[in-house]
Design an enzyme around this catalytic site. Structure first.
Site, PDB file in Angstrom:
ATOM      1  N   ARG A  79       0.828  -1.220   0.000  1.00  0.00           N
ATOM      2  CA  ARG A  79       0.000   0.000   0.000  1.00  0.00           C
ATOM      3  C   ARG A  79       0.854   1.258   0.000  1.00  0.00           C
ATOM      4  NH1 ARG A  79      -5.123  -1.602   3.849  1.00  0.00           N
ATOM      5  NH2 ARG A  79      -6.227  -2.740   2.223  1.00  0.00           N
ATOM      6  N   LYS A 105     -16.940 -17.182   3.865  1.00  0.00           N
ATOM      7  CA  LYS A 105     -18.399 -17.282   4.009  1.00  0.00           C
ATOM      8  C   LYS A 105     -19.166 -16.696   2.843  1.00  0.00           C
ATOM      9  CE  LYS A 105     -18.474 -17.137   9.001  1.00  0.00           C
ATOM     10  NZ  LYS A 105     -18.700 -16.288  10.157  1.00  0.00           N
ATOM     11  N   GLY A 164      -7.494  -8.381   0.337  1.00  0.00           N
ATOM     12  CA  GLY A 164      -6.221  -8.599   1.015  1.00  0.00           C
ATOM     13  C   GLY A 164      -5.725 -10.027   0.968  1.00  0.00           C
ATOM     14  N   GLY A 185     -12.541  -4.390   1.148  1.00  0.00           N
ATOM     15  CA  GLY A 185     -13.939  -3.976   1.274  1.00  0.00           C
ATOM     16  C   GLY A 185     -14.359  -3.039   0.151  1.00  0.00           C
TER      17      GLY A 185
END
Ligand code: AMP
Length: 395
Positions: free
Chosen positions: A38, A200, A353, A376
């Site tokens: 990053r 999930k 990530g 996200g």
């Protein structure tokens, strides 16, 4: 209104340029930065501002200090790493606003860099507090957002601050992220294939519901595959399943069928007797997962199937590992898919990530088109959401 980019701003010389970066980087116990992707991602923008003679003020969050000053979350190691990478000194401020910081900003010369302290040391950041934003803005002339990975958050240094600083723009990392995303989703060269994995279904439900109406093929691996396999009537032992989402999985499968979307699920898997790196494990068809065993990776036949499904792909989006790749015994499926994606004659975009580190662990990071810095934020773009940080730049 479109977005203005930093290189479209006429004169940055001697201007106080506030750049929101995302230096939320992993560190070890001693505080040393262990992964600097990053930081590297923001360097082109920072370098550009420095070369233009701007007084560069950098701001970022790190970890979750929950609105309190905690030395563990200081930006100092990140600013030190930036200095090493960029080859010029980076001053570290003791705070992110206040008289002392104002003094440091005022004494900056053109081409110098000051890193503010963690913006999440104050609750105002996550509350998108305009007063806090005014404190951060601290008389700056230009605001640049180059923090794609946090642009899905309406936080003060991302959103409210754009109302306070007169000139606002996006940085080069932001431009790359949005350009690649647009290439993949707005006007993709087809076949467009989405590969989804990770733990999930619930975390990626909205993404799946959106993708099933956009893509030509969906490939599902990781823990989320077992909710689908259970929905299809398989017995999946102790594998990860979200029973309450079985009807949703059925709906996604039927939408895929109606739309002619090719839907790939694992046909074999690596099952283990416990969730441990040292667990006893073996490969089995998904039809034969024994009671009491859990699937922690896709098997070799699935890896071949998934690789074949990618053969004619022209655009590939991948989010989420195919198994528990952090454990050597269950990393092969993820690595095989990484190799297959890298081998595609396609625009290949990796987001999230975990997928980023899986791709690097597999050693194929230089053979994919683009690795997004956002987890996200990337998923929210896939869901079709407009990111607050991006919207704020549109004026
Ligand atoms: P996510 O944040 O949803 O992308 O999930 C990433 C995590 O999913 C990784 O830490 C993997 O270890 C985990 N994962 C992948 N496959 C499985 C599986 N079959 N069972 C349990 N966890 C898994």
């Amino acid at each position: 209104m479109g977005i203005c980019y930093i290189d479209q701003i006429k004169d940055l010389k001697e201007k106080k340029v506030f750049i929101r970066v995302d230096f939320n980087v992993p560190q070890n116990e001693t505080g040393a930065v262990t992964e600097d992707t990053r930081i590297l991602g923001a360097i082109p923008t920072i370098k550009y501002a420095v070369e233009q003679g701007a007084k560069v003020i950098l701001a970022s969050h790190l970890g979750r200090p929950k609105g309190e000053k905690k030395t563990k979350y200081t930006m100092a190691p990140a600013s030190q790493r930036l200095a090493e990478l960029i080859g010029i000194p980076v001053k570290q401020a003791p705070d992110c606003f206040g008289a002392e910081v104002t003094g440091m900003i005022d004494s900056l010369k053109g081409g110098e860099i000051l890193m503010l302290e963690n913006v999440r040391f104050y609750p105002g950041e996550e509350k998108n507090d305009p007063e806090f934003a005014r404190g951060l803005a601290n008389g700056c002339d230009v605001y640049v957002n180059d923090a794609f990975a946090v642009s899905h958050r309406a936080h003060a240094s991302v959103e409210a601050i754009t109302k306070v600083i007169p000139v606002i723009a996006a940085g080069f990392l932001m431009r790359d992220e949005m350009t690649y995303f647009d290439k993949a989703m707005s006007n993709p060269v087809r076949p467009l294939v989405a590969i989804l994995g990770g733990a999930k279904v619930s975390g990626k439900l909205e993404v799946l519901e959106k993708l099933v109406n956009k893509v030509d093929k969906i490939v599902i691996g990781g823990g989320m595959a077992f909710t689908f396999l259970k929905a299809m009537g398989y017995s999946v032992g102790n594998s990860m399943v979200e029973d309450e989402l079985i009807p949703t999985a059925e709906k996604i499968l039927s939408t895929a069928k109606e739309r002619g979307v090719k839907f790939y699920l694992p046909i074999d898997c690596v099952v283990a007797d416990s969730f441990k790196a040292t667990a006893t494990n073996f490969i089995t068809p998904v039809q034969e997962i024994p009671d009491g065993w859990m699937a922690l990776d896709i098997g070799p036949a699935s890896a071949t199937l998934f690789t074949e499904s990618l053969r004619d792909a022209k655009t590939v989006i991948w989010n989420g590992p195919m198994g528990v790749f952090e454990m050597d015994a269950f990393c092969r499926g993820t690595f095989a898919v990484a190799e297959a994606v890298a081998g595609c004659f396609a625009t290949t975009i990796i987001g999230g990530g975990d997928t980023d580190s899986a791709v690097r662990k597999a050693g194929v990071e230089n053979r994919v088109s683009y690795i997004s810095t956002g987890g996200g934020a990337f998923l929210e773009l896939l869901e079709g959401k407009i990111l607050p940080g991006v919207k704020a730049l549109e004026g």
